[in-house]
Design an enzyme around this catalytic site. Structure first.
Site, short mmCIF file in Angstrom:
data_model
loop_
_atom_site.label_atom_id
_atom_site.label_comp_id
_atom_site.label_asym_id
_atom_site.label_seq_id
_atom_site.Cartn_x
_atom_site.Cartn_y
_atom_site.Cartn_z
N ASP A 15 -7.87 -3.94 -0.57
CA ASP A 15 -8.43 -4.03 -1.93
C ASP A 15 -8.41 -5.46 -2.45
OD1 ASP A 15 -8.84 -1.16 -2.27
OD2 ASP A 15 -6.67 -1.03 -2.28
N HIS B 146 0.85 -1.19 0.00
CA HIS B 146 0.00 0.00 0.00
C HIS B 146 0.89 1.24 0.00
CE1 HIS B 146 -3.09 2.91 1.26
NE2 HIS B 146 -3.96 2.03 0.86
#
Length: 431
Positions: free
Chosen positions: A366, A308
């Site tokens: 995600d 991330h």
């Protein structure tokens, strides 16, 4: 943000300037440059504003190095495990967790705002049948200002409150209608006997021909997706909402601007990109090849859904989302879905590979949310609209906070101009 006696000294040529330093309750100190141009005649240069604090905020704090996400001081993993989305909405909007009575009152208010004006159905029918649901959402949410005139005055606290409730309640209805329109099915009206997440799933998957009962495991997973995406500090879409708000735009226009920004694949399309990657891999037996490609610096392929930009160690939202993903896959199975089978094997392979652990490339929120939405039956085109409806409460909370900030000014970033200096106009026959 609290003032301190600390200052930074900036030297430009023979001149020096004292810049105040503010110390927040959490995070790094901030140098106040508001008077820099007036005093020194220079701007700062910060493309993407990655080193610039544009506002004071008390809503959300992220520490990427620690893997920490706090809403009003509460860790996201605690909220996702022990709370539910509408309670988190209340927390973001009002700053404190509600009492049982306050929560019941808030839930009732939201529930009774879920229907949209009947004439708004005509807006959907004006779009092509193959319109992307995000295009539909941008248009319809912006059009709410044409129907709800009694909640567009940003200077009226009561109107701001009503607009906040309407947006939280109606955006899921609009997202579900955008989905139904895109697949050619009739709209399904919201139901007051269902909770927020179950109501959204019912509006998406029910049909008039037969009864549809929402499985509580799926409703809980959907609620967690909403909760884990509710707010994420001053990201691109939130900054867009704040910038639009700084001009005095009505709340529906501001949220539509946020939805438009979220539509960008670099922002809201991460879980969609993850599913597209899984489809490219195709089946579990191809995983070793793609993992080898991911390790190859000369190969442009990258594993989507791992690591991330903000969280340098791990995504604190991912642990809770993984639990929901496991529950959903156990319920629905993966035997007949090669994408989900590939996802489960890719997760195992990446977690077992020292290369990914050393580089802290762990599955993020995600990756798991994409798996859940795929398993539920949502097409990838609906992933970002679901993200948008989840984030609506965060945008509204930031919008309300900004309007109450006495330091608010219309947003007006500066530039480093590299174009031509003054030139005389040349008549066309002489060019």
């Amino acid at each position: 943000m609290s003032d301190t006696s600390k200052n930074a000294t900036l030297r430009i040529g023979d001149s020096s300037y004292e810049l105040p330093i503010h110390s927040p309750t959490a995070g790094p100190d901030v140098i106040d440059i508001r008077k820099l141009y007036g005093q020194a005649g220079v701007f700062t240069y910060d493309p993407g504003f990655t080193s610039t604090a544009a506002c004071d905020s008390t809503i959300t704090f992220i520490d990427g190095d620690k893997g920490e996400l706090l809403h009003r001081g509460y860790p996201i993993d605690q909220l996702a495990a022990k709370s539910h989305y509408l309670e988190v909405c209340y927390l973001l909007l009002y700053g404190e967790l509600p009492s049982a009575a306050k929560l019941e009152e808030f839930e009732t208010t939201i529930t009774h705002h879920t229907m949209i004006h009947e004439q708004m159905h005509n807006f959907f029918r004006g779009f092509r049948r193959d319109a992307h649901p995000m295009a539909t959402m941008v248009g319809v949410v912006g059009a709410m200002a044409a129907f709800y005139h009694d909640s567009t005055d940003i200077n009226d606290p009561r109107q701001r409150e009503v607009a906040s409730h309407r947006l939280i309640a109606k955006v899921p209805t609009i997202a579900a209608m955008a989905y139904k329109y895109s697949i050619g099915q009739p709209f399904v009206y919201p139901r007051n006997d269902l909770d927020y997440a179950a109501n959204f799933l019912h509006m998406c998957f029910a049909v008039p021909a037969e009864e549809y009962v929402v499985d509580p495991i799926l409703a809980r997973a959907m609620d967690r997706i909403f909760t884990l995406h509710a707010d994420h500090e001053q990201n691109a879409s939130t900054s867009t909402v704040r910038l639009a708000s700084s001009s005095g735009a009505n709340p529906f226009a501001c949220i539509a601007a946020g939805i438009a920004c979220l539509w960008g694949p670099a922002h809201g399309g991460a879980n969609q990109a993850c599913l597209e990657m899984l489809k490219e891999i195709g089946s579990p037996e191809n995983i070793p090849e793609y993992i080898a490609r991911a390790k190859d610096k000369d190969d442009p392929f990258r594993l989507m859904g791992f690591g991330h930009r903000v969280y340098k160690n791990f995504d604190p939202r991912a642990t809770v989302m993984k639990q929901s993903a496991d529950e959903v896959l156990d319920l629905l199975g993966v035997e007949n879905n090669p994408v989900l089978a590939t996802a489960k094997e890719l997760e195992k392979a990446a977690l077992a590979d020292p290369y990914f652990s050393e580089k802290k490339l762990f599955p993020n929120v995600d990756f798991y949310s994409g798996i859940i939405l795929e398993a539920m039956g949502f097409p990838t085109a609906m992933f970002t609209p679901i993200f948008a409806l989840s984030r609506t409460v965060g945008w509204i909370s930031q919008w309300k906070e900004q309007l109450a900030d006495p330091q608010m000014k219309i947003g007006r970033p500066r530039q480093l101009y590299r174009g031509e200096t003054t030139r005389d106009y040349v008549d066309i026959e002489n060019r």
